[in-house]
Write a protein that holds these residues in place. Structure first.
Motif, mmCIF file in Angstrom:
data_model
loop_
_atom_site.group_PDB
_atom_site.id
_atom_site.type_symbol
_atom_site.label_atom_id
_atom_site.label_comp_id
_atom_site.label_asym_id
_atom_site.label_seq_id
_atom_site.Cartn_x
_atom_site.Cartn_y
_atom_site.Cartn_z
ATOM 1 N N GLU A 87 0.797 -1.226 0.000
ATOM 2 C CA GLU A 87 0.000 0.000 0.000
ATOM 3 C C GLU A 87 0.828 1.274 0.000
ATOM 4 O O GLU A 87 0.279 2.371 0.120
ATOM 5 N N SER A 88 2.137 1.160 -0.113
ATOM 6 C CA SER A 88 2.981 2.298 0.254
ATOM 7 C C SER A 88 3.420 3.200 -0.897
ATOM 8 O O SER A 88 4.088 4.207 -0.658
ATOM 9 N N THR A 91 3.011 7.092 -0.593
ATOM 10 C CA THR A 91 3.805 7.666 0.501
ATOM 11 C C THR A 91 5.286 7.686 0.140
ATOM 12 O O THR A 91 5.996 8.655 0.436
ATOM 13 N N LEU A 92 5.753 6.613 -0.476
ATOM 14 C CA LEU A 92 7.161 6.579 -0.896
ATOM 15 C C LEU A 92 7.443 7.723 -1.864
ATOM 16 O O LEU A 92 8.453 8.423 -1.760
ATOM 17 N N GLU A 94 5.872 10.506 -2.163
ATOM 18 C CA GLU A 94 5.811 11.781 -1.450
ATOM 19 C C GLU A 94 7.133 12.060 -0.729
ATOM 20 O O GLU A 94 7.653 13.183 -0.757
ATOM 21 N N ARG A 130 -6.145 4.803 2.643
ATOM 22 C CA ARG A 130 -5.713 5.847 3.588
ATOM 23 C C ARG A 130 -4.449 6.559 3.099
ATOM 24 O O ARG A 130 -4.472 7.788 2.962
ATOM 25 N N PRO A 131 -3.360 5.849 2.821
ATOM 26 C CA PRO A 131 -2.188 6.591 2.316
ATOM 27 C C PRO A 131 -2.459 7.303 1.005
ATOM 28 O O PRO A 131 -1.940 8.406 0.774
ATOM 29 N N HIS A 134 -4.371 10.550 1.831
ATOM 30 C CA HIS A 134 -3.591 11.521 2.603
ATOM 31 C C HIS A 134 -2.447 12.118 1.789
ATOM 32 O O HIS A 134 -2.120 13.284 1.957
ATOM 33 N N ARG A 138 -2.189 16.113 1.059
ATOM 34 C CA ARG A 138 -1.037 16.965 1.365
ATOM 35 C C ARG A 138 -0.505 17.661 0.108
ATOM 36 O O ARG A 138 0.550 18.297 0.155
ATOM 37 N N LEU B 97 2.411 12.845 9.268
ATOM 38 C CA LEU B 97 1.736 11.847 8.438
ATOM 39 C C LEU B 97 0.476 11.359 9.123
ATOM 40 O O LEU B 97 0.206 11.725 10.262
ATOM 41 N N GLU B 98 -0.293 10.541 8.407
ATOM 42 C CA GLU B 98 -1.607 10.170 8.918
ATOM 43 C C GLU B 98 -1.570 8.991 9.887
ATOM 44 O O GLU B 98 -2.592 8.690 10.501
ATOM 45 N N HIS B 101 2.243 3.839 10.274
ATOM 46 C CA HIS B 101 2.581 3.022 9.106
ATOM 47 C C HIS B 101 3.134 3.918 8.002
ATOM 48 O O HIS B 101 4.157 3.622 7.370
ATOM 49 N N ALA B 102 2.456 5.027 7.809
ATOM 50 C CA ALA B 102 2.910 5.965 6.779
ATOM 51 C C ALA B 102 4.258 6.582 7.150
ATOM 52 O O ALA B 102 5.083 6.854 6.273
ATOM 53 N N ASP B 105 6.785 4.052 6.103
ATOM 54 C CA ASP B 105 6.885 4.032 4.634
ATOM 55 C C ASP B 105 7.628 5.271 4.146
ATOM 56 O O ASP B 105 8.458 5.215 3.242
ATOM 57 N N TYR B 106 7.279 6.383 4.756
ATOM 58 C CA TYR B 106 7.903 7.659 4.371
ATOM 59 C C TYR B 106 9.409 7.585 4.599
ATOM 60 O O TYR B 106 10.205 8.016 3.755
ATOM 61 N N GLY B 109 11.200 5.609 1.875
ATOM 62 C CA GLY B 109 11.399 6.350 0.627
ATOM 63 C C GLY B 109 12.421 7.457 0.779
ATOM 64 O O GLY B 109 13.309 7.640 -0.066
#
Ligand SMILES: Cc1ncc(C[n+]2csc(CCOP(=O)(O)OP(=O)(O)O)c2C)c(N)n1
Ligand code: SF4
Lengths: 337, 414
Positions: A87-88, A91-92, A94, A130-131, A134, A138, B97-98, B101-102, B105-106, B109
């Motif tokens: 699911e990422s 986000t990655l 971003e 969700r990701p 969001h 943003r 972040l929300e 988990h994010a 992930d953030y 990256g």
């Protein structure tokens, strides 16, 4: 904007060797997006676990990415890709965009970078809703691409929230009286607009020129661009060889997944799919070649006409009514500014 | 888009992970953009979260702070946010972040995008659990520039307890992070400063998870010596060199590929080898830190001893992962019995007990290893509780059959 001919002759970052099924629309999408991104700007892709990932990023045999013939010193042709979890991908993307922006802001990075994310519909709108929302919220300056094959294909064609009503999936099987998937699809186009995307499109590579132009536009977008790419899946939709583009066009024209392009502040348009039902192909034409709808329709041997299977008449009419509302919904969304 | 006029020529280097374009990112510009927090050694009063926040803010390599609040770690992100908000023209940014988990992930990256920057966050308990899917990716990623500060809090939510025991960090022993426990504000600050030196070392390249006790250490104030940013930079620059492998921005590379079982072995072997290098690199960093700042640096044990002279001694393990088995064996080889006090729930004899027993297993005459649980949920371990636990040790040495693995609280074995 570049001319179609010029874009079509660029070097794609999608290279030979993937193990995507022959006839998979995702490879056509990768090939064409890969060409558009060969625009003198360094490219970074992020990708969630999906067919597109497992079939292109297997170490060491199939890494089907990179601009193969580009001279290695050409930084602007260099290409990087990262896969993390299912699911990422948004986000990655971003985070990479943010790092590039911070580095640029202090002069540490002088060359531009473009970032695109790729997810399946499962990765984007089931586990990853969700990701997805969001990252859009943003206002991240990236292109988010969702390859919509209406399944969790990678794990064996299970239901996803993008599945067409009454389609047969491995977790919503059409067995006995049950006509497959009973859920109405999630309105992901509307969600992307509501979350704050600046460009939202639903378009497949079957609309070749428009597809390329839309991708190009997405790369120039100053906010988040979200491209939902209907992606006929030869193995899961179960149709004969050679019909991928035809089904992508039929699906769009009959109203199951109309081509739609929308920009914040300007509104949008539904393309190649009239509002008036009588001017569109009948949904039966789209359904008949696919065995995921074999429980719903059949072709009469005597007339060649596609009709509801006995006992499925009401279900087929429900699908027609949903298609009608789907087209009307997109026409209404196009009016939003 | 056109490429602007460039002032820095590119140097291209081939690595086993693809091309690396040196000078595509001019790190000196990032360093130059840093605004010092302290220009000289200073004494402040701070709680643990503030101490950790100050340490991360003083690093020139930390420019983005992703986070999501959870008690008792929340003040870390609040402190960082207040500082960043006060300097709107600086380059540091807070990234809200929300969900955790994010955040994870953030960080995957971001850390892959530029392997020479440090990406810190802080979390606790279910927040760390919520990151788990990606912490396991991070642990295997080679991204030593990721730092998750774990403020210990009991896991899980049935029943919900916001006080600090290390059951959260211990549930993540195999995520692939270097886990170091710190006690007291000074050690928290010092550990956070050293952690990226260890994680980003070219032989180690493994993310770090420094941790400290929630509430007791995160929330209580104490005096803290804060070093000048310039001194910290000089120390960190001795240890952190440009990453030899390409990142997403300065490279032509791929992260997170699929492999068949045939190649999986090699990836796991390398991951383990990198982790094992911690045993060599950590003491060197710790020693340099002590020489530089005059305070103890990273070590396998926290300096500790038993208050009364006699036949009892106390060893506090601060290096949780990789577990320093050889050092534990050396320290305890002459003991007649070892009582391991576990502070986190475990269905068996305790995480720490198993590691200690394993470390001592090969000794020709291994000491008896006894297990106790105390301080669960961050409860105080009172003098009477210590006495009750020691009594078990004494009775075991006297040849009595004693109950092992009991929970002790307020002087009683439960
Ligand atoms: C957390 C988690 N749950 C389940 C899976 C198993 N899984 C891997 S790919 C996938 C389906 C992907 O579906 P989609 O995003 O639509 O991509 P497609 O396979 O259709 O290309 C699933 C369920 C996973 N990898 N991670
Ligand atoms: S299963 Fe479908 S989506 Fe996956 S590679 Fe094959 S055709 Fe493409």
């Amino acid at each position: 904007m570049s001319s179609y001919k010029e874009t079509a002759t660029r070097e794609s970052c999608f290279q030979p060797g993937s193990t995507l099924c022959p006839g998979c629309m995702e490879s056509v999408a990768f090939q064409n997006i890969g060409r558009v991104t060969d625009n003198g700007v360094k490219t970074i892709f992020t990708i969630g676990t999906s067919c597109g990932e497992v079939s292109t990023l297997a170490f060491p045999d199939v890494v089907a990415w990179g601009r193969g013939n580009a001279p290695p010193e050409a930084f602007e042709k260099s290409f990087s890709i990262i896969h993390n979890v299912f699911e990422s991908a948004p986000t990655l993307a971003e985070s990479i965009r943010d790092v590039a922006d911070v580095l640029t802001s202090c002069g540490a990075l002088q060359r531009p970078v473009q970032v695109l994310s790729f997810s399946g519909d499962g990765g984007a709108i089931a586990i990853g809703l969700r990701p997805l929302l969001h990252t859009i919220h943003r206002r991240t300056r990236i292109t988010i691409t969702v390859l919509v094959n209406e399944f969790f294909a990678n794990t064996g064609f299970q239901y996803s929230p993008a599945a067409t009503p009454f389609s047969d999936t491995s977790t919503t099987p059409a067995v006995g009286p049950t006509p497959g998937n009973l859920n109405m699809p999630l309105d992901y186009v509307h969600l992307a607009i509501a979350a704050g995307a600046d460009l939202v499109a639903q378009i497949s590579p079957a609309h070749g020129k428009l597809f390329m132009k839309t991708v190009e536009k997405s790369l120039e977008c100053q906010g988040t661009a979200v491209l939902f790419v209907p992606a006929p899946c030869i193995s899961g939709w179960k149709y004969d060889d050679g019909r991928t583009v035809e089904l992508a066009l039929l699906g769009a024209r009959c109203g199951i997944f109309p081509t739609f392009i929308w920009e914040r502040g300007q509104g949008g348009a539904v393309k190649d799919c009239p509002l008036e039902a009588s001017e569109r192909p009948r949904i039966e034409e789209f359904l008949a070649p696919q065995r995921r709808f074999a429980h719903l329709v059949e072709t009469r041997k005597d007339t060649g006409e596609v009709v509801a299977r006995p006992g499925r008449e009401q279900t087929l009419e429900k699908l027609r009514a949903w298609t009608e509302s789907n087209v009307e919904r997109l026409y209404a969304l196009a009016k939003l500014k | 888009m056109t490429t602007p006029e460039l002032t820095v020529p590119l140097l291209r280097i081939q690595t086993r992970s693809g091309e690396r374009y040196d000078s595509a990112i001019d790190l000196e510009r990032v360093r130059a953009a840093h605004r010092p927090l302290h220009t000289a050694r200073t004494e402040v009063t701070a709680d643990g979260n503030t101490a950790a926040a100050i340490a991360t803010l003083q690093m020139w390599r930390a420019v983005i702070y992703p986070g999501f609040p959870i008690t008792p770690s929340t003040k870390w992100i609040e402190t960082v946010a207040a500082h960043v908000a006060a300097q709107p023209d600086g380059i540091k940014r807070v990234k809200l972040l929300e969900a955790e988990h994010a955040v994870a992930d953030y960080m995957a990256g971001a850390a892959a995008a530029c392997r020479d920057l440090v990406f810190p966050t802080a979390t606790s308990s279910v927040g760390l659990d919520h990151m788990t899917e990606t912490t396991r990716s991070l642990g295997a990623s080679g991204l030593g520039n990721v730092m998750i500060i774990d403020v210990y809090r009991a896991t899980a939510n049935y029943p919900l307890c916001i006080e600090g025991d290390p059951s959260d960090t211990l549930a993540h022993r195999d995520d692939g992070f270097i886990q170091i426990a710190a006690r007291g504000k000074q050690q928290i600050y010092d550990t956070v400063l050293q952690a990226p030196c260890l994680g980003m070392h070219p032989d180690v390249m493994t993310p770090t998870m420094p941790g400290y006790y929630g509430i007791k250490d995160s929330h209580r104030n104490a005096r803290l010596t804060v070093e000048a940013d310039s001194a910290i930079h000089a120390f960190q620059d001795r240890w952190i060199r440009p990453c030899p492998l390409p990142g997403l921005i300065n490279g032509d590379t791929a992260f997170g590929n699929c492999v068949t079982s045939r190649f999986f072995q090699g990836f796991k072997l390398e991951q383990k080898r990198r982790m094992e290098k911690v045993f060599e690199v950590l003491p060197a960093i710790g020693g340099d830190f002590e020489r530089t700042f005059g305070r103890p640096g990273l070590a396998f044990f926290d300096a500790a001893g038993w208050p009364e002279s006699g036949g009892v001694d106390l060893a506090v393990v601060s290096m949780l992962t990789p577990f320093p088995s050889a050092a534990v064996r050396e320290k305890l080889r002459r003991a007649r019995a070892v009582l391991v006090v576990n502070q986190a729930h475990h269905m068996g004899r305790g995480h720490l007990t198993l590691d200690v027993a394993d470390a001592l297993g090969n000794l020709p005459s291994a000491p008896r290893v006894l297990s106790a649980f105390a301080g669960l949920g961050g409860a105080d371990v009172s003098e009477s509780t210590w006495e009750a636990m020691l009594d078990v040790g004494r009775r075991a040495l006297a040849g009595e059959d004693v109950a092992d693995g009991r929970i002790y609280h307020e002087g009683a074995a439960l």
